[in-house]
Design a protein around this motif. Structure first.
Motif, PDB file in Angstrom:
ATOM      1  N   ARG A  31       0.848  -1.206   0.000  1.00 17.59           N
ATOM      2  CA  ARG A  31       0.000   0.000   0.000  1.00 17.59           C
ATOM      3  C   ARG A  31       0.876   1.246   0.000  1.00 17.59           C
ATOM      4  O   ARG A  31       0.582   2.225  -0.694  1.00 17.59           O
ATOM      5  CB  ARG A  31      -0.943  -0.019   1.209  1.00 17.59           C
ATOM      6  N   GLY A  32       1.941   1.243   0.780  1.00 13.82           N
ATOM      7  CA  GLY A  32       2.850   2.388   0.818  1.00 13.82           C
ATOM      8  C   GLY A  32       3.479   2.666  -0.535  1.00 13.82           C
ATOM      9  O   GLY A  32       3.580   3.815  -0.965  1.00 13.82           O
ATOM     10  N   TYR A  33       3.904   1.604  -1.238  1.00 19.65           N
ATOM     11  CA  TYR A  33       4.491   1.778  -2.566  1.00 19.65           C
ATOM     12  C   TYR A  33       3.470   2.363  -3.535  1.00 19.65           C
ATOM     13  O   TYR A  33       3.803   3.178  -4.396  1.00 19.65           O
ATOM     14  CB  TYR A  33       5.007   0.450  -3.127  1.00 19.65           C
ATOM     15  N   GLU A  34       2.220   1.936  -3.404  1.00 19.48           N
ATOM     16  CA  GLU A  34       1.166   2.416  -4.300  1.00 19.48           C
ATOM     17  C   GLU A  34       0.923   3.917  -4.162  1.00 19.48           C
ATOM     18  O   GLU A  34       0.674   4.601  -5.144  1.00 19.48           O
ATOM     19  CB  GLU A  34      -0.154   1.683  -4.018  1.00 19.48           C
ATOM     20  N   ILE A  35       0.987   4.426  -2.938  1.00 18.96           N
ATOM     21  CA  ILE A  35       0.616   5.824  -2.702  1.00 18.96           C
ATOM     22  C   ILE A  35       1.812   6.757  -2.563  1.00 18.96           C
ATOM     23  O   ILE A  35       1.639   7.966  -2.466  1.00 18.96           O
ATOM     24  CB  ILE A  35      -0.290   5.957  -1.450  1.00 18.96           C
ATOM     25  N   SER A  36       3.006   6.211  -2.589  1.00 12.20           N
ATOM     26  CA  SER A  36       4.201   7.037  -2.398  1.00 12.20           C
ATOM     27  C   SER A  36       4.540   7.855  -3.633  1.00 12.20           C
ATOM     28  O   SER A  36       4.443   7.371  -4.757  1.00 12.20           O
ATOM     29  CB  SER A  36       5.391   6.143  -2.054  1.00 12.20           C
ATOM     30  N   ASN A  37       4.941   9.084  -3.387  1.00 14.03           N
ATOM     31  CA  ASN A  37       5.427   9.952  -4.464  1.00 14.03           C
ATOM     32  C   ASN A  37       6.892  10.296  -4.204  1.00 14.03           C
ATOM     33  O   ASN A  37       7.244  11.440  -4.016  1.00 14.03           O
ATOM     34  CB  ASN A  37       4.595  11.239  -4.542  1.00 14.03           C
ATOM     35  N   GLY A  38       7.723   9.285  -4.161  1.00 15.74           N
ATOM     36  CA  GLY A  38       9.151   9.526  -4.007  1.00 15.74           C
ATOM     37  C   GLY A  38       9.710   9.262  -2.629  1.00 15.74           C
ATOM     38  O   GLY A  38      10.914   9.391  -2.429  1.00 15.74           O
ATOM     39  N   ALA A  39       8.889   8.900  -1.667  1.00 18.90           N
ATOM     40  CA  ALA A  39       9.410   8.586  -0.337  1.00 18.90           C
ATOM     41  C   ALA A  39      10.047   7.199  -0.356  1.00 18.90           C
ATOM     42  O   ALA A  39       9.651   6.324  -1.127  1.00 18.90           O
ATOM     43  CB  ALA A  39       8.298   8.635   0.702  1.00 18.90           C
ATOM     44  N   VAL A  49       9.689   1.398   7.592  1.00 24.00           N
ATOM     45  CA  VAL A  49      10.428   2.623   7.853  1.00 24.00           C
ATOM     46  C   VAL A  49      10.166   3.505   6.637  1.00 24.00           C
ATOM     47  O   VAL A  49      10.389   3.080   5.498  1.00 24.00           O
ATOM     48  CB  VAL A  49      11.946   2.374   8.013  1.00 24.00           C
ATOM     49  N   VAL A  50       9.644   4.694   6.871  1.00 27.98           N
ATOM     50  CA  VAL A  50       9.303   5.607   5.774  1.00 27.98           C
ATOM     51  C   VAL A  50      10.166   6.853   5.909  1.00 27.98           C
ATOM     52  O   VAL A  50      10.202   7.477   6.975  1.00 27.98           O
ATOM     53  CB  VAL A  50       7.799   5.991   5.808  1.00 27.98           C
ATOM     54  N   VAL A  57       5.750  12.104   3.957  1.00 23.74           N
ATOM     55  CA  VAL A  57       5.748  11.043   4.971  1.00 23.74           C
ATOM     56  C   VAL A  57       4.463  11.108   5.795  1.00 23.74           C
ATOM     57  O   VAL A  57       3.819  10.081   6.036  1.00 23.74           O
ATOM     58  CB  VAL A  57       7.001  11.142   5.872  1.00 23.74           C
ATOM     59  N   ASP A  58       4.048  12.299   6.205  1.00 25.30           N
ATOM     60  CA  ASP A  58       2.809  12.442   6.978  1.00 25.30           C
ATOM     61  C   ASP A  58       1.597  11.969   6.180  1.00 25.30           C
ATOM     62  O   ASP A  58       0.704  11.314   6.722  1.00 25.30           O
ATOM     63  CB  ASP A  58       2.614  13.892   7.423  1.00 25.30           C
ATOM     64  N   ARG A  59       1.563  12.271   4.887  1.00 19.76           N
ATOM     65  CA  ARG A  59       0.453  11.838   4.041  1.00 19.76           C
ATOM     66  C   ARG A  59       0.418  10.320   3.936  1.00 19.76           C
ATOM     67  O   ARG A  59      -0.642   9.690   4.090  1.00 19.76           O
ATOM     68  CB  ARG A  59       0.586  12.455   2.641  1.00 19.76           C
ATOM     69  N   THR A  62      -0.661   8.765   7.319  1.00 18.19           N
ATOM     70  CA  THR A  62      -2.096   8.960   7.544  1.00 18.19           C
ATOM     71  C   THR A  62      -2.907   7.943   6.744  1.00 18.19           C
ATOM     72  O   THR A  62      -3.854   7.339   7.259  1.00 18.19           O
ATOM     73  CB  THR A  62      -2.512  10.395   7.157  1.00 18.19           C
ATOM     74  N   GLU A  63      -2.529   7.727   5.497  1.00 18.51           N
ATOM     75  CA  GLU A  63      -3.239   6.764   4.657  1.00 18.51           C
ATOM     76  C   GLU A  63      -3.037   5.331   5.153  1.00 18.51           C
ATOM     77  O   GLU A  63      -3.969   4.535   5.166  1.00 18.51           O
ATOM     78  CB  GLU A  63      -2.788   6.878   3.196  1.00 18.51           C
ATOM     79  N   LEU A  64      -1.822   4.997   5.571  1.00 21.89           N
ATOM     80  CA  LEU A  64      -1.549   3.645   6.046  1.00 21.89           C
ATOM     81  C   LEU A  64      -2.316   3.343   7.330  1.00 21.89           C
ATOM     82  O   LEU A  64      -2.811   2.231   7.513  1.00 21.89           O
ATOM     83  CB  LEU A  64      -0.054   3.439   6.265  1.00 21.89           C
ATOM     84  N   ARG A  65      -2.442   4.309   8.215  1.00 22.38           N
ATOM     85  CA  ARG A  65      -3.162   4.092   9.476  1.00 22.38           C
ATOM     86  C   ARG A  65      -4.640   3.818   9.244  1.00 22.38           C
ATOM     87  O   ARG A  65      -5.291   3.161  10.050  1.00 22.38           O
ATOM     88  CB  ARG A  65      -3.011   5.302  10.402  1.00 22.38           C
TER      89      ARG A  65
END
Length: 152
Positions: A31-39, A49-50, A57-59, A62-65
């Motif tokens: 899920r993190g890879y799907e929504i990440s924009n360069g993190a 670890v993000v 990172v905050d965005r 928030t989505e992962l939680r």
């Protein structure tokens, strides 16, 4: 001591810790890879670890939680993944702080349970906790019973 040259200036790093029977660190990583924009996202045994710009990172966090809010926790980390000052590949053995995280993982299920229980109750019906500073006096009869129990 060797010189240290920061490689991720202007970024923040956060742990996303998962304690769930339904969500795994791999699920969160995908899920993190799907929504990440360069993190930078690194999967670990306890979660992720993000690392990235603070807003990104905050965005992501928030989505992962939202996936399982009672079982996903976030904590700041002072060093980015792979930092030579903390990476176990450079230091050997467990990295500093690992044993603290290992202990926290034994406590987190209780926090998750408490969060789930709170949702089952109306705030107006939950009694206020007892005052921890108030110590009721021990009456003489109870004291006598305790003393007698120790003597036998």
């Amino acid at each position: 001591m060797t010189d240290y040259t920061p490689t991720h200036v202007g970024t923040v790093t956060k742990y996303v810790v998962v304690e769930s029977f339904e969500v795994t660190p791999a699920d969160l990583a995908i899920r993190g890879y799907e929504i990440s924009n360069g993190a930078m996202i690194k999967e670990t045994c306890f979660g992720l670890v993000v690392n990235g710009k603070e807003e990104e990172v905050d965005r992501i966090v928030t989505e992962l939680r939202k996936v399982d809010p009672d079982h996903i926790f976030v904590k700041d980390r002072g060093f980015p993944p792979g930092d030579s000052r903390r990476c176990r590949a450079n230091l050997g053995g467990a990295r500093p702080g690992y044993h603290g995280m290992e202990y926290e993982m034994t406590v987190i299920p209780y926090v998750s349970h408490g969060l789930e229980e709170l949702k089952k109750h109306d705030a107006a019906t939950v009694p206020a906790p007892a005052d921890p500073l108030e110590h009721p006096a021990l009456d003489v009869v109870t004291l006598k019973k305790l003393i007698d129990a120790q003597e036998s």
